[in-house]
Motif scaffolding. Structure first.
Motif, PDB file in Angstrom:
ATOM      1  N   VAL A 183      -3.165   6.323   0.903  1.00 22.73           N
ATOM      2  CA  VAL A 183      -1.981   5.668   0.367  1.00 22.73           C
ATOM      3  C   VAL A 183      -1.894   4.243   0.903  1.00 22.73           C
ATOM      4  N   PHE A 184      -1.178   3.416   0.176  1.00 17.45           N
ATOM      5  CA  PHE A 184      -1.000   2.032   0.611  1.00 17.45           C
ATOM      6  C   PHE A 184      -0.134   2.004   1.864  1.00 17.45           C
ATOM      7  N   SER A 185      -0.688   1.414   2.925  1.00 16.54           N
ATOM      8  CA  SER A 185       0.045   1.297   4.178  1.00 16.54           C
ATOM      9  C   SER A 185      -0.491   0.117   4.957  1.00 16.54           C
ATOM     10  N   LEU A 186       0.348  -0.899   5.160  1.00 16.84           N
ATOM     11  CA  LEU A 186      -0.068  -2.057   5.949  1.00 16.84           C
ATOM     12  C   LEU A 186      -0.289  -1.663   7.403  1.00 16.84           C
ATOM     13  N   ALA A 187       0.510  -0.702   7.879  1.00 16.60           N
ATOM     14  CA  ALA A 187       0.383  -0.287   9.277  1.00 16.60           C
ATOM     15  C   ALA A 187      -0.967   0.375   9.544  1.00 16.60           C
ATOM     16  N   ASN A 188      -1.454   1.143   8.553  1.00 14.26           N
ATOM     17  CA  ASN A 188      -2.724   1.845   8.732  1.00 14.26           C
ATOM     18  C   ASN A 188      -3.903   1.123   8.100  1.00 14.26           C
ATOM     19  N   ASP A 189      -3.629  -0.038   7.495  1.00 14.57           N
ATOM     20  CA  ASP A 189      -4.674  -0.828   6.851  1.00 14.57           C
ATOM     21  C   ASP A 189      -5.383  -0.018   5.751  1.00 14.57           C
ATOM     22  N   THR A 190      -4.583   0.720   4.951  1.00 20.19           N
ATOM     23  CA  THR A 190      -5.115   1.461   3.793  1.00 20.19           C
ATOM     24  C   THR A 190      -4.452   0.919   2.530  1.00 20.19           C
ATOM     25  N   TRP A 191      -5.173   1.010   1.407  1.00 22.30           N
ATOM     26  CA  TRP A 191      -4.730   0.275   0.215  1.00 22.30           C
ATOM     27  C   TRP A 191      -4.583   1.137  -1.035  1.00 22.30           C
ATOM     28  N   GLY A 233      -7.804  -3.248 -18.335  1.00 22.30           N
ATOM     29  CA  GLY A 233      -6.726  -2.946 -17.415  1.00 22.30           C
ATOM     30  C   GLY A 233      -7.187  -2.709 -15.997  1.00 22.30           C
ATOM     31  N   LEU A 234      -6.295  -2.978 -15.064  1.00 25.93           N
ATOM     32  CA  LEU A 234      -6.484  -2.677 -13.656  1.00 25.93           C
ATOM     33  C   LEU A 234      -5.272  -1.889 -13.190  1.00 25.93           C
ATOM     34  N   ASN A 235      -5.520  -0.702 -12.649  1.00 24.35           N
ATOM     35  CA  ASN A 235      -4.443   0.157 -12.160  1.00 24.35           C
ATOM     36  C   ASN A 235      -4.543   0.296 -10.645  1.00 24.35           C
ATOM     37  N   TRP A 236      -3.422   0.095  -9.996  1.00 24.46           N
ATOM     38  CA  TRP A 236      -3.350   0.225  -8.543  1.00 24.46           C
ATOM     39  C   TRP A 236      -2.426   1.402  -8.221  1.00 24.46           C
ATOM     40  N   TYR A 237      -2.986   2.467  -7.641  1.00 26.71           N
ATOM     41  CA  TYR A 237      -2.226   3.652  -7.258  1.00 26.71           C
ATOM     42  C   TYR A 237      -1.854   3.534  -5.785  1.00 26.71           C
ATOM     43  N   LEU A 238      -0.587   3.207  -5.511  1.00 26.10           N
ATOM     44  CA  LEU A 238      -0.159   3.060  -4.127  1.00 26.10           C
ATOM     45  C   LEU A 238      -0.087   4.411  -3.432  1.00 26.10           C
ATOM     46  N   ASN A 239       0.321   5.435  -4.163  1.00 23.88           N
ATOM     47  CA  ASN A 239       0.248   6.831  -3.735  1.00 23.88           C
ATOM     48  C   ASN A 239       0.290   7.673  -5.003  1.00 23.88           C
ATOM     49  N   GLU A 240       0.433   8.972  -4.889  1.00 27.63           N
ATOM     50  CA  GLU A 240       0.382   9.793  -6.092  1.00 27.63           C
ATOM     51  C   GLU A 240       1.674   9.738  -6.906  1.00 27.63           C
ATOM     52  N   ASN A 241       2.672   8.996  -6.437  1.00 29.27           N
ATOM     53  CA  ASN A 241       3.929   8.853  -7.168  1.00 29.27           C
ATOM     54  C   ASN A 241       4.142   7.475  -7.774  1.00 29.27           C
ATOM     55  N   LEU A 242       3.439   6.477  -7.263  1.00 29.30           N
ATOM     56  CA  LEU A 242       3.729   5.102  -7.663  1.00 29.30           C
ATOM     57  C   LEU A 242       2.446   4.370  -8.020  1.00 29.30           C
ATOM     58  N   LYS A 243       2.456   3.717  -9.185  1.00 25.83           N
ATOM     59  CA  LYS A 243       1.304   2.899  -9.561  1.00 25.83           C
ATOM     60  C   LYS A 243       1.778   1.620 -10.238  1.00 25.83           C
ATOM     61  N   TRP A 244       0.920   0.630 -10.170  1.00 26.23           N
ATOM     62  CA  TRP A 244       1.145  -0.664 -10.821  1.00 26.23           C
ATOM     63  C   TRP A 244       0.008  -0.896 -11.802  1.00 26.23           C
ATOM     64  N   VAL A 245       0.365  -1.238 -13.030  1.00 32.55           N
ATOM     65  CA  VAL A 245      -0.593  -1.374 -14.127  1.00 32.55           C
ATOM     66  C   VAL A 245      -0.553  -2.802 -14.647  1.00 32.55           C
ATOM     67  N   LEU A 246      -1.733  -3.374 -14.884  1.00 37.13           N
ATOM     68  CA  LEU A 246      -1.837  -4.696 -15.495  1.00 37.13           C
ATOM     69  C   LEU A 246      -2.855  -4.625 -16.628  1.00 37.13           C
ATOM     70  N   SER A 298       8.386  17.843  -2.248  1.00 37.66           N
ATOM     71  CA  SER A 298       6.989  17.427  -2.215  1.00 37.66           C
ATOM     72  C   SER A 298       6.831  16.217  -3.117  1.00 37.66           C
ATOM     73  N   PRO A 299       5.645  15.595  -3.121  1.00 34.07           N
ATOM     74  CA  PRO A 299       5.419  14.467  -4.031  1.00 34.07           C
ATOM     75  C   PRO A 299       5.580  14.838  -5.502  1.00 34.07           C
ATOM     76  N   ARG A 300       5.574  16.128  -5.821  1.00 35.92           N
ATOM     77  CA  ARG A 300       5.741  16.562  -7.211  1.00 35.92           C
ATOM     78  C   ARG A 300       7.172  16.904  -7.565  1.00 35.92           C
ATOM     79  N   ALA A 311       5.224   2.109 -12.428  1.00 37.95           N
ATOM     80  CA  ALA A 311       5.497   3.477 -12.873  1.00 37.95           C
ATOM     81  C   ALA A 311       5.766   4.372 -11.669  1.00 37.95           C
ATOM     82  N   LEU A 312       6.911   5.020 -11.690  1.00 36.82           N
ATOM     83  CA  LEU A 312       7.287   5.979 -10.658  1.00 36.82           C
ATOM     84  C   LEU A 312       7.397   7.359 -11.294  1.00 36.82           C
TER      85      LEU A 312
END
Length: 464
Positions: A370-378, A420-433, A68-70, A461-462
């Motif tokens: 979740v982030f997905s270019l195919a589904n146009d979700t961010w 800060g700005l945090n981008w959560y691509l899914n529940e396992n991966l995020k990008w922090v600035l 699972s994602p956990r 962060a993974l």
């Protein structure tokens, strides 16, 4: 398999069709055939019953494999014995807007590389082993076993996080900024010892009491190669409550209040003074005690007190903590021996807001998509802001050459704010600035203020 009654009916049919001269002989022959067929069917039925029982036994004893994602897990059918594989990886970037007085450079760094092995034995005994290969070194972060006798009594032995700092207790994957706040630099990190903890009323009230080797402010036991340097130990305790956890008002349920503290009496040496250094969010040292041939040493009692709170409601989150340390120190120079008790304080307030509507929480995050270019979700986006101060005792800087810290490189105070700005691509991966600006009182030659520090920090962060 058919029933015996059905065979009797079959036998009657055979008897009626038999073409033999003697009725008695015909009946005997047919009965023999029927009995042989019954025996074959009985053996078949027994085999089927054995196979069915074996299938049922296999179903109740077969291990359960999950992904699972956990993380990934292998568990016994009764779930009393489990083995879990998880992991954390943080790749950080640091970029100064100006030169750093300590000579630090812009850099990328694998800050945390932690495979995590944890599990349960016998449905009661939990264990966790966490090596860390980040920052070009190998360290055992966690190595402990916990016996969950009752929800109110859980005993932990080994190396674990000391129950003191609020943000320190929070998982590295769940913190909102790249660098933890100033209060965390006054609280102990991981230590070795024994802890008794538990909870009452679900999570309405929890406690932890620990008997530890003792570690420097902000430090861990690996500073001392995971062994104690003296016979004196450190006592730590924490109480945390959710006073409105069962309230009908949703707005009150996310309030948590707590207080923690430690006590020890230890004496440092020239090789290990048992005193900390304090750093900016960019990890540049702005306060240190004197070292060298006549260093300042911890010499006696050290107490910490840490009131803390958080509040989460809907997409809004707030975390605040205040920590103070009272430390006995001494220093011997040609001018004589000086002793004093120095008080250092730090506090922070941190607010977070999910732009995309997700619910804030102290632990974990799960974007609505979740982030997905195919589904146009961010995925999810979060804004974070923090203000913090760290204030060493001014008495550490008086006394000229006999002072406990050198005013030419030890600031009287550091104040920082960060965005800060945090981008959560899914529940396992995020990008922090993050952007952090730190200002100082003192800390430069001649008593002048050290130049403000402006730095951009980023993290991929993974965690699973």
């Amino acid at each position: 398999p058919i029933t015996k009654a059905a065979f009797e009916q079959y036998a009657q049919q055979l008897r009626g069709k038999a073409k033999v001269d003697s009725a008695e002989a015909s009946k005997s022959l047919v009965d023999q055939l029927v009995m042989e067929e019954l025996l074959v069917q009985e053996v078949t039925l027994t085999k089927l019953e054995v196979q069915d029982e074996a299938t049922k036994t296999a179903a109740t004893t077969a291990p359960v494999v999950k992904a699972s994602p956990r993380g990934f897990s292998l568990a016994s059918a009764d779930n009393k014995n489990q083995l879990k594989l998880r992991g954390v990886m943080h790749v950080d970037g640091r970029f100064f807007a100006s030169d750093d007085p300590e000579g630090l450079k812009d850099t990328w760094q694998a800050t945390r590389v932690r495979p995590i092995v944890e599990g349960t034995l016998g449905g009661i005994y939990d264990f966790r082993i966490t090596p860390d290969f980040g920052q070009g070194r190998t360290v055992i972060q966690d190595a402990y076993v916990t016996a969950r006798f009752k929800p109110q009594v859980q005993v932990t032995a080994g190396k674990f996080k000391a129950p003191v700092g609020l943000e320190r207790i929070q998982s590295a994957n769940d913190i909102r900024m790249v660098a933890r706040g100033f209060p965390t630099q006054l609280a102990p990190n991981r230590d070795i010892g024994l802890q008794v903890a538990g909870g009452f009323g679900g999570d309405r009230l929890s406690y932890a009491v620990a008997y530890l080797n003792g570690s420097n402010d902000g430090g861990s036991s690996e500073t001392f190669a995971d062994v104690d340097l003296n016979d004196d130990k450190e006592y730590a305790a924490r109480v945390f409550a959710h006073p409105f956890g069962d309230s009908e008002s949703f707005a009150l349920r996310g309030l948590g209040l707590g207080i923690a503290g430690t006590y020890t009496s230890q004496t440092g040496t020239t090789a290990q003074p048992l005193l900390p250094v304090f750093r900016t969010p960019a990890q540049s040292t702005f306060f240190r005690y004197r070292t060298g041939a006549t260093p300042t040493l911890a010499d006696g009692e050290r107490t910490r007190l840490a009131p803390q709170l958080y509040y989460y409601v809907g997409r809004f989150g707030l975390l605040g903590e205040y920590t103070t340390v009272s430390q006995d120190v001494s220093r011997t120079t040609t001018a004589g021996r000086r002793e004093d008790t120095l008080d250092t304080t730090a506090w922070q307030v941190q607010a977070s807001w999910f732009l995309t509507g997700e619910e804030e929480s102290f632990r974990g995050f799960k974007p609505n998509n979740v982030f997905s270019l195919a589904n146009d979700t961010w995925g999810a986006f979060e804004l974070v802001a923090r203000y913090q101060e760290l204030d060493p005792d001014d008495d550490a800087l008086v006394g000229g050459a006999a002072s406990f810290a050198d005013p030419a490189n030890a600031a009287r105070k550091a104040t920082a704010y960060g965005l800060g700005l945090n981008w959560y691509l899914n529940e396992n991966l995020k990008w922090v600035l993050n952007y952090d600006r730190t200002s100082f009182d003192g800390g430069a030659a001649g008593g002048a203020d050290r130049e403000d520090e402006d730095v951009f920090l980023t993290r991929v962060a993974l965690g699973f």
